[in-house]
Design a protein around this motif. Structure first.
Motif, short mmCIF file in Angstrom:
data_model
loop_
_atom_site.label_atom_id
_atom_site.label_comp_id
_atom_site.label_asym_id
_atom_site.label_seq_id
_atom_site.Cartn_x
_atom_site.Cartn_y
_atom_site.Cartn_z
N ALA A 66 44.30 56.75 49.76
CA ALA A 66 43.42 57.51 50.65
C ALA A 66 43.59 57.12 52.11
CB ALA A 66 41.96 57.30 50.22
N VAL A 67 44.49 56.19 52.39
CA VAL A 67 44.61 55.66 53.75
C VAL A 67 45.91 56.13 54.40
CG1 VAL A 67 44.67 53.55 55.13
CG2 VAL A 67 43.31 53.61 53.04
N PRO A 68 45.84 56.70 55.59
CA PRO A 68 47.07 57.13 56.27
C PRO A 68 47.96 55.94 56.63
CG PRO A 68 45.14 57.43 57.71
CD PRO A 68 44.63 57.01 56.37
N GLY A 72 47.76 58.11 62.20
CA GLY A 72 46.39 58.41 61.78
C GLY A 72 45.63 57.15 61.39
N LEU A 74 44.07 53.58 62.17
CA LEU A 74 43.56 52.89 63.37
C LEU A 74 44.34 51.60 63.66
CD1 LEU A 74 39.65 53.08 63.48
CD2 LEU A 74 41.28 53.78 65.24
N VAL A 102 37.20 52.90 51.34
CA VAL A 102 37.67 53.83 52.38
C VAL A 102 36.63 54.93 52.59
CG1 VAL A 102 39.50 55.46 53.00
CG2 VAL A 102 40.07 53.33 51.83
N GLY A 104 33.69 54.59 53.49
CA GLY A 104 32.51 54.10 52.77
C GLY A 104 31.34 53.73 53.65
N GLY A 105 31.48 53.90 54.99
CA GLY A 105 30.39 53.51 55.88
C GLY A 105 30.37 52.02 56.16
N ALA A 107 33.03 50.44 58.00
CA ALA A 107 33.91 50.19 59.15
C ALA A 107 35.30 49.69 58.75
CB ALA A 107 33.26 49.22 60.13
N GLY A 108 35.80 50.15 57.61
CA GLY A 108 37.10 49.69 57.13
C GLY A 108 38.23 49.93 58.12
N GLY A 109 38.32 51.12 58.66
CA GLY A 109 39.39 51.42 59.61
C GLY A 109 39.22 50.63 60.90
N ASP A 112 40.27 47.00 60.56
CA ASP A 112 41.73 46.84 60.52
C ASP A 112 42.31 46.92 61.94
OD1 ASP A 112 41.52 46.70 57.79
OD2 ASP A 112 42.22 48.75 57.42
N ASP A 143 33.04 51.09 66.60
CA ASP A 143 32.71 49.94 65.76
C ASP A 143 33.72 48.80 65.90
OD1 ASP A 143 30.57 51.35 64.76
OD2 ASP A 143 31.47 51.76 62.80
N LEU A 182 32.50 59.63 52.51
CA LEU A 182 31.78 60.60 53.35
C LEU A 182 32.38 60.48 54.75
CD1 LEU A 182 27.96 60.27 52.46
CD2 LEU A 182 29.37 62.34 52.30
N THR A 184 32.21 60.38 58.59
CA THR A 184 31.16 60.01 59.53
C THR A 184 30.70 61.19 60.40
OG1 THR A 184 32.01 57.75 59.49
CG2 THR A 184 30.56 58.32 61.33
N SER A 260 27.21 55.45 57.54
CA SER A 260 27.22 56.87 57.18
C SER A 260 27.42 57.07 55.67
CB SER A 260 28.32 57.58 57.96
OG SER A 260 29.55 56.90 57.79
P1 ATP Z 1 32.61 53.76 59.79
O1 ATP Z 1 31.71 52.92 58.96
O2 ATP Z 1 33.22 53.02 60.95
O3 ATP Z 1 32.05 55.09 60.16
P2 ATP Z 1 34.02 54.26 57.35
O4 ATP Z 1 34.03 52.88 56.79
O5 ATP Z 1 33.05 55.23 56.82
O6 ATP Z 1 33.89 54.14 58.91
P3 ATP Z 1 36.88 54.25 57.19
O7 ATP Z 1 37.15 53.50 55.93
O8 ATP Z 1 37.12 53.56 58.47
O9 ATP Z 1 35.43 54.89 57.17
O10 ATP Z 1 37.78 55.56 57.07
C1 ATP Z 1 37.47 56.79 57.62
C2 ATP Z 1 38.76 57.62 57.65
O11 ATP Z 1 39.64 57.04 58.60
C3 ATP Z 1 39.51 57.56 56.32
O12 ATP Z 1 39.19 58.69 55.55
C4 ATP Z 1 40.97 57.52 56.72
O13 ATP Z 1 41.56 58.79 56.65
C5 ATP Z 1 40.99 57.09 58.16
N1 ATP Z 1 41.59 55.76 58.42
C6 ATP Z 1 42.33 55.43 59.48
N2 ATP Z 1 42.71 54.16 59.47
C7 ATP Z 1 42.20 53.61 58.37
C8 ATP Z 1 42.25 52.29 57.82
N3 ATP Z 1 42.94 51.31 58.40
N4 ATP Z 1 41.56 52.07 56.69
C9 ATP Z 1 40.87 53.07 56.11
N5 ATP Z 1 40.81 54.34 56.57
C10 ATP Z 1 41.45 54.61 57.69
#
Ligand code: ATP
Length: 308
Positions: A66-68, A72, A74, A102, A104-105, A107-109, A112, A143, A182, A184, A260
């Protein structure tokens, strides 16, 4: 002694939960004015950077698909930005081991991206200051600065203006990871829609919450956790209500949607309670998988591999 930085450099990248998330008015730039309390959790990714001929990125772990793996991502953008500012080519191979859900709210991206800045600063021996790193982080996303800092902090503006919060001891959490993710921006739009047609609940003030953190008291903290985005996440994913209820029935002090969503975060009385809650929740069939975590933890830091 040789002072050559070994390649690869590995950085641990923490996740976050928002203990308090007040969403204010929509600004002219399309962002909402936020007041939040970020709390860095031990559930983390690992980001490694190694010298290479060209910029590349690969992702490992259950959610990797699910991760680019291009611009795309970050982390890729962080490498490109830092290389440009340092006036060098982004010749580096990035590997992300994903432990954070991923979309998931949590801040995974963003984390990184923060980890990539820290890793490349070390690999390239740039000697960046805290201020340099903060500036690049804020350019990459709202974030990202918190993911550099870690701990517990109040964020204002888009969440990028940070003030550390005094917090005693360790808090114990159980995370219920959902099947999908979801987006954001979609969750923020849903909140705007709910607010246009009614008045979804809004979180209160911060004073008591800050006192509970300073006292290190999970029982005092539990009823003060709050997230304005929760109503919107629940509206988009009604099944999360059942997840939240199941965690509390399993013995958690409180449960909230993380940021989110759709990850749900449950505060527990202590480490033993978290293990019990996680086992019960895993058996209840209300989520994809369950993780135990603790916080606060430091922000993105180089992992010491010298003993391995
Ligand atoms: P936040 O809590 O900051 O709103 P999140 O945790 O809900 O973010 P992320 O896991 O950061 O969401 O991913 C949101 C979207 O960003 C993903 O669907 C993916 O397409 C993209 N993305 C870009 N870089 C990454 C990364 N390093 N890891 C995960 N997703 C990434």
């Amino acid at each position: 002694m040789l002072s050559v930085v070994p390649s690869p450099v590995t950085v641990r990248a923490p996740s976050k939960v928002n203990l308090h998330l007040a969403v204010g008015d929509l600004r002219d730039d399309g962002y909402h004015e936020l007041r939040t309390v970020f709390h860095a959790l031990s559930l983390s990714d690992e980001v490694s950077v190694a010298r290479a001929d060209t910029l590349s990125l690969r992702v490992r772990g259950a959610d990797a698909a699910a991760v680019p793996t291009d611009a795309g991502n970050l982390a890729w953008r962080a490498a490109a930005l830092l290389a440009e500012r340092a006036g060098r080519a982004p010749e580096v191979a990035i590997t992300i081991d994903k432990g954070i859900p991923v979309a998931g709210g949590m801040a995974g991206g963003s984390t990184d991206a923060a980890a990539t800045l820290v890793a490349l600063d070390a690999l390239w021996g740039l000697g960046l200051t805290r201020d340099d790193l903060d500036e690049f982080a804020a350019e990459l996303g709202s974030d990202v600065p918190f993911c550099l800092h870690g701990g517990t902090a109040i964020g204002t503006g888009r969440g990028e203006r940070l003030v550390p919060v005094l917090s005693r001891g360790t808090f114990h959490w159980v995370l219920a990871l959902a099947k999908g993710g979801l987006s954001t921006p979609v969750v923020f739009r849903e909140l705007d829609r709910l607010r246009a047609e009614g008045s979804p609940p809004r979180v209160g003030g911060l004073d008591s919450l800050l006192q509970a953190l300073a006292a290190g008291d999970p029982h005092a903290l539990a009823p003060l956790l709050g997230n304005d985005l929760q109503a919107a996440a629940l509206s988009l994913e009604p099944a999360l209500r059942r997840t939240l209820r199941a965690g509390v029935e399993a013995g958690a002090l409180a449960g909230i949607v993380s940021g989110s969503g759709p990850t749900c975060a449950f505060l527990c009385a202590d480490a033993a309670a978290a293990v019990t809650v996680s086992a019960e929740l895993a058996g209840a069939g209300v989520c994809r998988t369950v993780r135990v975590a603790s916080g606060p933890v430091p922000g993105a830091r180089v992992v010491d591999n010298s003993h391995h």
